[in-house]
Scaffold this active site. Sequence first.
Site, PDB file in Angstrom:
ATOM      1  N   ILE A 123      -9.537  -0.203   3.219  1.00 33.86           N
ATOM      2  CA  ILE A 123     -10.314   0.081   4.453  1.00 33.86           C
ATOM      3  C   ILE A 123      -9.029  -0.099   5.626  1.00 33.86           C
ATOM      4  O   ILE A 123      -8.443  -1.276   5.610  1.00 33.86           O
ATOM      5  CB  ILE A 123     -11.261  -0.659   4.930  1.00 33.86           C
ATOM      6  CG1 ILE A 123     -12.376  -0.271   3.925  1.00 33.86           C
ATOM      7  CG2 ILE A 123     -11.880  -0.710   6.322  1.00 33.86           C
ATOM      8  CD1 ILE A 123     -13.640  -1.340   3.819  1.00 33.86           C
ATOM      9  N   HIS A 171      -7.929  10.069   3.632  1.00 35.92           N
ATOM     10  CA  HIS A 171      -7.429   8.849   4.788  1.00 35.92           C
ATOM     11  C   HIS A 171      -7.683   9.287   6.134  1.00 35.92           C
ATOM     12  O   HIS A 171      -7.828  10.460   6.536  1.00 35.92           O
ATOM     13  CB  HIS A 171      -5.767   8.704   4.565  1.00 35.92           C
ATOM     14  CG  HIS A 171      -5.433   8.155   3.357  1.00 35.92           C
ATOM     15  ND1 HIS A 171      -4.750   8.754   2.375  1.00 35.92           N
ATOM     16  CD2 HIS A 171      -5.716   6.786   2.904  1.00 35.92           C
ATOM     17  CE1 HIS A 171      -4.788   8.014   1.325  1.00 35.92           C
ATOM     18  NE2 HIS A 171      -5.285   6.663   1.525  1.00 35.92           N
ATOM     19  N   GLY A 172      -7.802   8.301   7.122  1.00 32.73           N
ATOM     20  CA  GLY A 172      -8.082   8.746   8.627  1.00 32.73           C
ATOM     21  C   GLY A 172      -9.487   8.904   8.966  1.00 32.73           C
ATOM     22  O   GLY A 172     -10.388   8.463   8.042  1.00 32.73           O
ATOM     23  N   HIS A 212      -9.279   4.960  -2.483  1.00 34.07           N
ATOM     24  CA  HIS A 212      -8.568   4.820  -0.883  1.00 34.07           C
ATOM     25  C   HIS A 212      -9.700   5.705   0.058  1.00 34.07           C
ATOM     26  O   HIS A 212     -10.407   6.416  -0.450  1.00 34.07           O
ATOM     27  CB  HIS A 212      -7.236   5.543  -1.169  1.00 34.07           C
ATOM     28  CG  HIS A 212      -6.470   4.677  -1.766  1.00 34.07           C
ATOM     29  ND1 HIS A 212      -5.106   4.186  -1.192  1.00 34.07           N
ATOM     30  CD2 HIS A 212      -6.120   4.067  -3.027  1.00 34.07           C
ATOM     31  CE1 HIS A 212      -4.398   3.614  -1.978  1.00 34.07           C
ATOM     32  NE2 HIS A 212      -5.165   3.274  -3.055  1.00 34.07           N
ATOM     33  N   GLY A 213      -9.022   5.724   1.271  1.00 33.17           N
ATOM     34  CA  GLY A 213      -9.585   6.488   2.161  1.00 33.17           C
ATOM     35  C   GLY A 213     -11.069   6.115   2.392  1.00 33.17           C
ATOM     36  O   GLY A 213     -12.057   6.887   2.677  1.00 33.17           O
ATOM     37  N   ASP A 251       0.978  -1.067   0.128  1.00 31.73           N
ATOM     38  CA  ASP A 251       0.106   0.140  -0.086  1.00 31.73           C
ATOM     39  C   ASP A 251       0.921   1.426   0.103  1.00 31.73           C
ATOM     40  O   ASP A 251       1.823   1.417   1.051  1.00 31.73           O
ATOM     41  CB  ASP A 251      -0.826  -0.055   1.214  1.00 31.73           C
ATOM     42  CG  ASP A 251      -1.882   0.951   1.339  1.00 31.73           C
ATOM     43  OD1 ASP A 251      -2.551   1.351   0.011  1.00 31.73           O
ATOM     44  OD2 ASP A 251      -2.364   1.706   2.262  1.00 31.73           O
ATOM     45  N   GLU A 281      -1.450   5.955  -8.653  1.00 33.86           N
ATOM     46  CA  GLU A 281      -2.635   7.122  -8.045  1.00 33.86           C
ATOM     47  C   GLU A 281      -2.700   8.285  -8.948  1.00 33.86           C
ATOM     48  O   GLU A 281      -1.196   8.862  -9.072  1.00 33.86           O
ATOM     49  CB  GLU A 281      -2.348   7.467  -6.731  1.00 33.86           C
ATOM     50  CG  GLU A 281      -3.536   8.329  -6.317  1.00 33.86           C
ATOM     51  CD  GLU A 281      -3.494   8.501  -4.551  1.00 33.86           C
ATOM     52  OE1 GLU A 281      -3.169   7.333  -3.894  1.00 33.86           O
ATOM     53  OE2 GLU A 281      -3.752   9.371  -4.189  1.00 33.86           O
TER      54      GLU A 281
HETATM   55  P1  13P Z   1      -8.960   4.716   5.690  1.00 30.70           P
HETATM   56  O1  13P Z   1      -8.084   5.561   6.344  1.00 30.70           O
HETATM   57  O2  13P Z   1     -10.281   5.501   5.364  1.00 30.70           O
HETATM   58  O3  13P Z   1      -9.290   3.368   6.198  1.00 30.70           O
HETATM   59  O4  13P Z   1      -8.267   4.560   4.280  1.00 30.70           O
HETATM   60  C1  13P Z   1      -7.230   3.406   4.132  1.00 30.70           C
HETATM   61  C2  13P Z   1      -6.505   3.439   2.834  1.00 30.70           C
HETATM   62  O5  13P Z   1      -6.727   4.078   1.912  1.00 30.70           O
HETATM   63  C3  13P Z   1      -5.319   2.790   2.834  1.00 30.70           C
HETATM   64  O6  13P Z   1      -4.309   2.755   1.554  1.00 30.70           O
HETATM   65  O1  G3H Z   2      -3.281   4.815   3.407  1.00 34.04           O
HETATM   66  C1  G3H Z   2      -2.745   4.740   4.512  1.00 34.04           C
HETATM   67  C2  G3H Z   2      -2.922   3.683   5.326  1.00 34.04           C
HETATM   68  O2  G3H Z   2      -4.144   4.005   6.343  1.00 34.04           O
HETATM   69  C3  G3H Z   2      -1.649   3.209   6.264  1.00 34.04           C
HETATM   70  O3  G3H Z   2      -1.517   3.869   7.256  1.00 34.04           O
HETATM   71  O4  G3H Z   2       0.946   3.953   7.117  1.00 34.04           O
HETATM   72  O5  G3H Z   2      -0.304   4.423   9.265  1.00 34.04           O
HETATM   73  O6  G3H Z   2      -0.105   2.115   8.428  1.00 34.04           O
HETATM   74  P1  G3H Z   2      -0.209   3.440   8.222  1.00 34.04           P
HETATM   75 ZN    ZN Z   3      -4.684   4.876   0.848  1.00 37.04          ZN
END
Ligand code: 13P
Ligand code: G3H
Ligand code: ZN
Length: 309
Positions: A255, A180-181, A211-212, A82, A134
């Site tokens: 997710i 994200h988040g 994503h997100g 990822d 992306e």
């Molecule tokens: P969330 O923060 O919405 O769970 O998104 C995760 C994500 O896009 C990981 O690449």
């Molecule tokens: O897209 C990002 C993911 O939520 C991963 O988050 O790098 O804190 O593991 P992290």
């Molecule tokens: Zn992501």
Amino acid sequence: MPLVTSKEMFEKAYAGGYAIGAFNVNNMEIIQGVVEAAKEEKAPLILQVSAGARKYANTIYLKKMVEAAIEESGLPICLHLDHGDTFEICKECIDNGFTSVMIDASQHSLEENIRITKNVVDYAHDHGVVVEAELGRLAGVEDDVKVSQEDSSYTDPDQVEEFVSRTNVDSLAIAIGTSHGAFKFTGEASLRFDILEEIGKRLPNFPIVLHGASSVPQYLVEQINAYGGNMPGAKGVPEEMLRKAASMAVCKINIDSDIRMAVTATVRKYFAENPGHFDPRQYLGPARQAVKEIVRHKLVNVLGCNNRI
Ligand code: 13P
Ligand code: G3H
Ligand code: ZN
């Protein structure tokens, strides 16, 4: 069964109007919770590993635990990097046996994004690995990188055909308003479905990635806050929007935050109710169960990828 790529999963998901769940994994309990749900619901699965996850748990540990999950469950599982941000990180994961990588060069100019992505695609395809890239930029926090609302940008449909044809990438993550988040919207949640629709027309039969996509369930926010947490205003993507995206060109939905919240809500409640306990199995067991239940809900009620194997 060995690890698989996402190629066949996406072909079937596109044709069937559903999406594959791509869940971020960081430890054994999360892997087990996600895989148990997918096994019971007969869902193909993408398990994905961020830079933060590799730093925390070590790539080899995560890879071996995912292999154990395949051996135990018999599920088709794709192991995906990822948000790889350099060719070197993608190469390292390809060399370590990942079956899919994301090269996220979306912070660069279009030309530079194309150049970096194409390098990764050439190496990955030589090794039988698929690549996600992306175009456009999501707001929110990934690892140590925080992208502000002002620095985020929607994907420009005018760029997608050139990007895909010049890079030969296998799937494309787009920005249509998710972030994200756990704090995605301050006001009413809204996604640019018009952009998704236009991209779908420009790229027929091509898998799009969202994503997100955590929906940040209110019951988890409330449970975290009821047991000493502080997440007022946390707000995610409404599930009906995710269902709509899955019925369109979106074949992979990412997710992470919802899983984190399920673990944290469970552990907070557990310690509030059992202050004397100190055996990690006593609180990580229920946390694993909570991961399983939220993932089952996503597979069946949001993504529609249950009973697909
Ligand atoms: P969330 O923060 O919405 O769970 O998104 C995760 C994500 O896009 C990981 O690449
Ligand atoms: O897209 C990002 C993911 O939520 C991963 O988050 O790098 O804190 O593991 P992290
Ligand atoms: Zn992501």
